[in-house]
Design a protein around this motif. Structure first.
Motif, mmCIF file in Angstrom:
data_model
loop_
_atom_site.group_PDB
_atom_site.id
_atom_site.type_symbol
_atom_site.label_atom_id
_atom_site.label_comp_id
_atom_site.label_asym_id
_atom_site.label_seq_id
_atom_site.Cartn_x
_atom_site.Cartn_y
_atom_site.Cartn_z
ATOM 1 N N VAL A 33 0.876 -1.171 0.000
ATOM 2 C CA VAL A 33 0.000 0.000 0.000
ATOM 3 C C VAL A 33 0.909 1.215 0.000
ATOM 4 N N PRO A 34 0.752 2.098 -0.982
ATOM 5 C CA PRO A 34 1.636 3.256 -1.035
ATOM 6 C C PRO A 34 1.434 4.152 0.187
ATOM 7 N N PRO A 35 2.472 4.879 0.559
ATOM 8 C CA PRO A 35 2.353 5.790 1.693
ATOM 9 C C PRO A 35 1.304 6.874 1.421
ATOM 10 N N GLN A 36 0.842 7.492 2.486
ATOM 11 C CA GLN A 36 -0.195 8.513 2.388
ATOM 12 C C GLN A 36 0.218 9.631 1.426
ATOM 13 N N GLU A 37 1.482 10.046 1.486
ATOM 14 C CA GLU A 37 1.959 11.128 0.618
ATOM 15 C C GLU A 37 1.815 10.751 -0.862
ATOM 16 N N VAL A 38 2.136 9.517 -1.201
ATOM 17 C CA VAL A 38 2.017 9.056 -2.586
ATOM 18 C C VAL A 38 0.555 9.005 -3.001
ATOM 19 N N ARG A 39 -0.305 8.528 -2.117
ATOM 20 C CA ARG A 39 -1.736 8.479 -2.434
ATOM 21 C C ARG A 39 -2.291 9.875 -2.653
ATOM 22 N N GLU A 40 -1.848 10.844 -1.835
ATOM 23 C CA GLU A 40 -2.313 12.222 -1.995
ATOM 24 C C GLU A 40 -1.821 12.815 -3.312
ATOM 25 N N LEU A 41 -0.575 12.530 -3.682
ATOM 26 C CA LEU A 41 -0.057 13.031 -4.955
ATOM 27 C C LEU A 41 -0.804 12.410 -6.135
ATOM 28 N N ARG A 42 -1.115 11.138 -6.042
ATOM 29 C CA ARG A 42 -1.879 10.481 -7.103
ATOM 30 C C ARG A 42 -3.262 11.109 -7.233
ATOM 31 N N ALA A 43 -3.885 11.394 -6.101
ATOM 32 C CA ALA A 43 -5.206 12.027 -6.132
ATOM 33 C C ALA A 43 -5.120 13.424 -6.743
ATOM 34 N N LEU A 44 -4.052 14.148 -6.426
ATOM 35 C CA LEU A 44 -3.863 15.486 -6.980
ATOM 36 C C LEU A 44 -3.685 15.435 -8.495
ATOM 37 N N VAL A 45 -2.890 14.478 -8.972
ATOM 38 C CA VAL A 45 -2.687 14.326 -10.419
ATOM 39 C C VAL A 45 -3.997 13.949 -11.099
ATOM 40 N N ALA A 46 -4.760 13.059 -10.484
ATOM 41 C CA ALA A 46 -6.039 12.651 -11.058
ATOM 42 C C ALA A 46 -7.004 13.836 -11.106
ATOM 43 N N GLN A 47 -7.024 14.654 -10.061
ATOM 44 C CA GLN A 47 -7.907 15.823 -10.023
ATOM 45 C C GLN A 47 -7.509 16.828 -11.093
ATOM 46 N N ARG A 48 -6.218 17.063 -11.262
ATOM 47 C CA ARG A 48 -5.749 17.998 -12.291
ATOM 48 C C ARG A 48 -6.117 17.493 -13.685
ATOM 49 N N SER A 49 -5.965 16.209 -13.902
ATOM 50 C CA SER A 49 -6.322 15.622 -15.190
ATOM 51 C C SER A 49 -7.810 15.807 -15.466
ATOM 52 N N LYS A 50 -8.626 15.597 -14.456
ATOM 53 C CA LYS A 50 -10.070 15.762 -14.608
ATOM 54 C C LYS A 50 -10.422 17.211 -14.916
ATOM 55 N N MET A 51 -9.805 18.155 -14.210
ATOM 56 C CA MET A 51 -10.092 19.570 -14.430
ATOM 57 C C MET A 51 -9.646 20.000 -15.828
ATOM 58 N N THR A 52 -8.519 19.490 -16.299
ATOM 59 C CA THR A 52 -8.044 19.808 -17.642
ATOM 60 C C THR A 52 -9.019 19.283 -18.685
ATOM 61 N N ARG A 53 -9.500 18.065 -18.474
ATOM 62 C CA ARG A 53 -10.466 17.469 -19.401
ATOM 63 C C ARG A 53 -11.765 18.280 -19.436
ATOM 64 N N LEU A 54 -12.250 18.715 -18.259
ATOM 65 C CA LEU A 54 -13.480 19.509 -18.204
ATOM 66 C C LEU A 54 -13.304 20.868 -18.873
ATOM 67 N N ALA A 55 -12.141 21.493 -18.687
ATOM 68 C CA ALA A 55 -11.873 22.779 -19.331
ATOM 69 C C ALA A 55 -11.845 22.620 -20.847
ATOM 70 N N THR A 56 -11.241 21.551 -21.328
ATOM 71 C CA THR A 56 -11.193 21.297 -22.766
ATOM 72 C C THR A 56 -12.590 21.083 -23.325
ATOM 73 N N GLN A 57 -13.419 20.341 -22.595
ATOM 74 C CA GLN A 57 -14.793 20.116 -23.041
ATOM 75 C C GLN A 57 -15.562 21.431 -23.131
ATOM 76 N N ALA A 58 -15.391 22.301 -22.141
ATOM 77 C CA ALA A 58 -16.089 23.587 -22.139
ATOM 78 C C ALA A 58 -15.637 24.447 -23.319
ATOM 79 N N LYS A 59 -14.346 24.479 -23.576
ATOM 80 C CA LYS A 59 -13.834 25.258 -24.707
ATOM 81 C C LYS A 59 -14.361 24.707 -26.026
ATOM 82 N N ASN A 60 -14.409 23.394 -26.162
ATOM 83 C CA ASN A 60 -14.939 22.785 -27.383
ATOM 84 C C ASN A 60 -16.410 23.130 -27.574
ATOM 85 N N ARG A 61 -17.172 23.151 -26.491
ATOM 86 C CA ARG A 61 -18.593 23.513 -26.588
ATOM 87 C C ARG A 61 -18.758 24.961 -27.028
ATOM 88 N N LEU A 62 -17.951 25.841 -26.458
ATOM 89 C CA LEU A 62 -18.029 27.248 -26.847
ATOM 90 C C LEU A 62 -17.645 27.439 -28.309
#
Length: 85
Positions: free
Chosen positions: A25-54
């Protein structure tokens, strides 16, 4: 008791005897970094979708976008001045 139940009950004993290898089981710090990367990826994808819609709305209404980057900060006023229907 079926075979599945017997195996499930024997796992703790096998693990205690050192016959099974536990999972890593990865340490808490690694899990938090993974969650941060996943959140950034999701936000980037949502921003791209919004720009494409506009962009699609501009094309559907035959509107010419502003010069340069249509989503740059310098274009905020252009977007705000567009009429709503």
């Amino acid at each position: 008791m079926n075979d599945k139940d017997r195996r499930r009950r024997s796992w703790p004993r096998l693990l205690a005897k050192g016959l099974l290898v536990g999972i890593w089981v990865p340490p808490q710090e690694v899990r938090e970094l993974r969650a941060l990367v996943a959140q950034r990826s999701k936000m980037t994808r949502l921003a791209t979708q919004a720009k494409n819609r506009l962009q699609a709305i501009l094309q559907q209404r035959h509107l010419a976008g502003p010069d340069g980057n249509p989503f740059g900060e310098e274009q905020n006023q252009w977007w705000e001045e567009l009429p709503f229907e």
